[in-house]
Every structure is written in C-alpha cells, then in structure tokens.
Write an enzyme that holds these catalytic residues in place. Sequence first.
Site, mmCIF file in Angstrom:
data_model
loop_
_atom_site.group_PDB
_atom_site.id
_atom_site.type_symbol
_atom_site.label_atom_id
_atom_site.label_comp_id
_atom_site.label_asym_id
_atom_site.label_seq_id
_atom_site.Cartn_x
_atom_site.Cartn_y
_atom_site.Cartn_z
ATOM 1 N N SER A 8 0.806 -1.260 0.070
ATOM 2 C CA SER A 8 -0.004 -0.139 0.162
ATOM 3 C C SER A 8 0.992 1.227 0.110
ATOM 4 O O SER A 8 1.595 1.472 0.943
ATOM 5 C CB SER A 8 -0.959 0.024 1.332
ATOM 6 O OG SER A 8 -1.685 1.231 1.536
ATOM 7 N N HIS A 33 -1.278 -1.361 -4.297
ATOM 8 C CA HIS A 33 -2.519 -0.835 -3.708
ATOM 9 C C HIS A 33 -2.489 0.610 -3.650
ATOM 10 O O HIS A 33 -1.587 1.322 -2.740
ATOM 11 C CB HIS A 33 -2.715 -1.504 -2.319
ATOM 12 C CG HIS A 33 -4.012 -1.275 -1.826
ATOM 13 N ND1 HIS A 33 -5.024 -2.358 -1.735
ATOM 14 C CD2 HIS A 33 -4.281 -0.447 -0.587
ATOM 15 C CE1 HIS A 33 -5.954 -1.803 -1.145
ATOM 16 N NE2 HIS A 33 -5.631 -0.793 -0.361
ATOM 17 N N ASP A 35 -4.744 3.827 -2.114
ATOM 18 C CA ASP A 35 -5.833 4.253 -1.294
ATOM 19 C C ASP A 35 -6.273 5.579 -1.405
ATOM 20 O O ASP A 35 -5.637 6.693 -1.190
ATOM 21 C CB ASP A 35 -5.368 4.258 0.234
ATOM 22 C CG ASP A 35 -5.071 2.757 0.606
ATOM 23 O OD1 ASP A 35 -5.992 1.891 0.577
ATOM 24 O OD2 ASP A 35 -3.935 2.309 1.282
ATOM 25 N N MET A 37 -8.803 8.378 -0.235
ATOM 26 C CA MET A 37 -9.796 8.965 0.889
ATOM 27 C C MET A 37 -10.209 10.386 0.645
ATOM 28 O O MET A 37 -9.735 11.086 0.300
ATOM 29 C CB MET A 37 -8.767 8.864 2.092
ATOM 30 C CG MET A 37 -8.201 7.475 2.274
ATOM 31 S SD MET A 37 -7.246 7.665 3.970
ATOM 32 C CE MET A 37 -6.507 5.987 4.043
ATOM 33 N N HIS A 66 -8.452 1.443 -4.028
ATOM 34 C CA HIS A 66 -9.258 1.307 -2.681
ATOM 35 C C HIS A 66 -9.932 2.462 -2.688
ATOM 36 O O HIS A 66 -9.317 3.323 -2.041
ATOM 37 C CB HIS A 66 -8.360 0.747 -1.580
ATOM 38 C CG HIS A 66 -9.228 0.420 -0.454
ATOM 39 N ND1 HIS A 66 -8.726 0.193 0.809
ATOM 40 C CD2 HIS A 66 -10.617 0.294 -0.210
ATOM 41 C CE1 HIS A 66 -9.680 0.190 1.693
ATOM 42 N NE2 HIS A 66 -10.872 0.325 1.050
ATOM 43 N N MET A 68 -12.182 5.016 -0.775
ATOM 44 C CA MET A 68 -12.697 5.332 0.433
ATOM 45 C C MET A 68 -13.562 6.563 0.345
ATOM 46 O O MET A 68 -13.207 7.497 1.027
ATOM 47 C CB MET A 68 -11.741 5.230 1.820
ATOM 48 C CG MET A 68 -11.134 3.715 2.069
ATOM 49 S SD MET A 68 -9.635 3.764 2.705
ATOM 50 C CE MET A 68 -8.486 3.666 1.543
ATOM 51 N N MET A 137 -11.542 -5.386 5.381
ATOM 52 C CA MET A 137 -10.799 -4.196 5.999
ATOM 53 C C MET A 137 -10.479 -4.873 7.335
ATOM 54 O O MET A 137 -11.227 -5.322 8.392
ATOM 55 C CB MET A 137 -11.533 -3.195 6.263
ATOM 56 C CG MET A 137 -11.555 -2.284 5.140
ATOM 57 S SD MET A 137 -10.242 -1.892 4.333
ATOM 58 C CE MET A 137 -9.239 -0.981 5.584
ATOM 59 N N ASP A 175 -6.744 -6.111 4.415
ATOM 60 C CA ASP A 175 -6.149 -4.791 4.177
ATOM 61 C C ASP A 175 -5.949 -4.394 5.391
ATOM 62 O O ASP A 175 -7.183 -4.094 6.274
ATOM 63 C CB ASP A 175 -6.738 -4.019 3.293
ATOM 64 C CG ASP A 175 -6.147 -2.477 3.157
ATOM 65 O OD1 ASP A 175 -5.106 -2.241 3.451
ATOM 66 O OD2 ASP A 175 -6.836 -1.720 2.300
ATOM 67 N N GLY A 177 -2.808 -3.693 8.915
ATOM 68 C CA GLY A 177 -2.106 -4.291 10.059
ATOM 69 C C GLY A 177 -1.386 -5.654 9.502
ATOM 70 O O GLY A 177 -1.226 -6.467 10.442
HETATM 71 C C1 DX5 Z 1 -6.254 1.978 5.457
HETATM 72 C C2 DX5 Z 1 -5.726 1.654 4.367
HETATM 73 C C3 DX5 Z 1 -4.765 0.680 4.029
HETATM 74 C C4 DX5 Z 1 -3.506 0.990 4.726
HETATM 75 C C5 DX5 Z 1 -2.808 -0.146 5.354
HETATM 76 O O1 DX5 Z 1 -7.491 2.941 5.437
HETATM 77 O O2 DX5 Z 1 -7.051 1.040 3.229
HETATM 78 O O3 DX5 Z 1 -4.756 0.071 2.752
HETATM 79 O O4 DX5 Z 1 -2.789 1.813 3.663
HETATM 80 O O5 DX5 Z 1 -1.541 0.140 5.838
HETATM 81 P P1 DX5 Z 1 -1.021 -0.737 7.153
HETATM 82 O O6 DX5 Z 1 -0.319 -2.228 6.265
HETATM 83 O O7 DX5 Z 1 0.016 -0.168 7.596
HETATM 84 O O8 DX5 Z 1 -2.063 -1.072 8.010
HETATM 85 ZN ZN ZN Z 2 -6.525 0.109 1.389
#
Ligand code: DX5
Ligand code: ZN
Length: 217
Positions: A8, A33, A35, A37, A66, A68, A137, A175, A177
């Site tokens: 990501s 990946h 993200d 937002m 992804h 959001m 998630m 996705d 942690g």
């Molecule tokens: C969170 C994102 C994830 C995030 C994951 O909203 O959708 O893709 O970047 O990051 P880590 O792997 O650090 O939890």
């Molecule tokens: Zn993501």
Amino acid sequence: MKHLIAPSLLAADFLHLQEDIEMVNRSKADWLHLDIMDGVFVPNISFGFPVLEAISKICQKKMDVHLMIVEPQKFIAEFAACGTYMLNVHYETCVHLHRTIYAIKEAGMKAGVALNPHTPVHLLEDILPDIDMVLLMSVNPGYGGQKFIEHSVEKTRKMREMIDRRGLDTLIQVDGGVNMETGRKLLKAGADVLVAGNFVFKSADPEKTIDELKELQ
Ligand code: DX5
Ligand code: ZN
C-alpha cells in the site's frame, strides 16, 4: 493459486514516490494498492487523480485502487482513464451496488467490494457471483499503521467458505495491519491477496520484506 502481495503506497515516502514505486516494480509484488480517501467516508484525505495519473506512468504492477469515498459511482470513468486494474468500492457507500459493479466492469476494470470491520460477510451473498474480489478491512479505514483486528481471521474463514461452497473464484483481499504473523494467519484462513503498508515501507529493506511476504506459507 499462490497468494498475491499488494504493497500500500500510503505508507511510502511522498517526497520520493518515484523511487518507492521503482522499488515495488523490482520486487515480487503482484499489485500496487492505492488508497483514495475523501475526508467524508473516512476521517482522512489521501491523494487524487493528478497523483494517480503520474503513478500510472511508471508503475509496472497492476493498480489496485481502494476507494474510501462517498458516491464512488461518480468517478468510474476517471479511474479507468488512470489505468486502474481493480476498482474497489465500499459496500457501505453504495446504495445501488449492483449498478456500480456493472458500471466498473463496463469501463473495463475488475470490480471489488470492500467491507468495514463491522460489516458482516453474509451481506455479500447476492452480489458475490458478480464481483471479482472481496476486500476485507482488518482495521477501520482511514489510516495506515493501525493495529490488526483479530476477528478478521474468522471473517476471512467465513468468506472463504461462502466462496468455495458456491464454486466461485472471487478473490479475498485483506487490508490493514498485515505483517508476517497476521499474514500467515490470514493465508491459512483462505486469503488470496495481502495488502501491507507500514510493514513494507517502514522496514529496513522494503523490497526484501515484500519478497518475504510473497514467500509466506
Ligand atoms: C487503510 C488503508 C490501508 C492501509 C494499510 O485505510 O486502506 O490500505 O494503507 O496500511 P497498514 O498495512 O500500515 O495497516
Ligand atoms: Zn486500502
């Protein structure tokens, strides 16, 4: 099928994005990946089309986007134009999910549906045959570097069972942690695609970390 790895980019060094993308290109990563937002669906804002467009010029991996954002159906053509391979929309943001999925496919992309940690997998029962991927998630969306929610392992197992029972080939992506320990548990539970942000980009040797995730058993 061997599992896929999607680093990501949210955890990359934004002052040296080109170097980080070239590192991903050299690595055994399968996808990148990305993200997106909007500060409405999630309490954070990331990056948008100008950045995505620039990334697409040098990215040699498949772009896994992804979303959001609220009203994702408004921007399908723009994401297709940026070279998106898989476009993931959140179940929680789509009143007309079926229509949105088909609009994504008609625009030439694969369609994924993301679920927040509290959204039960059984809500996907009727849309499952129409989608290419389920994105589970394992943290609340909005930030990288959060603690993995253990219940996600059980959720992955349930999703795997639902997909296998119906003989579908829908992918399961998880996705949030993800590290070696949580990644191993998720693969065992039936995950196909692991997303990892901080664990990759904040490690001493990100390329090696990606390769190690790819070799996880
Ligand atoms: C969170 C994102 C994830 C995030 C994951 O909203 O959708 O893709 O970047 O990051 P880590 O792997 O650090 O939890
Ligand atoms: Zn993501």
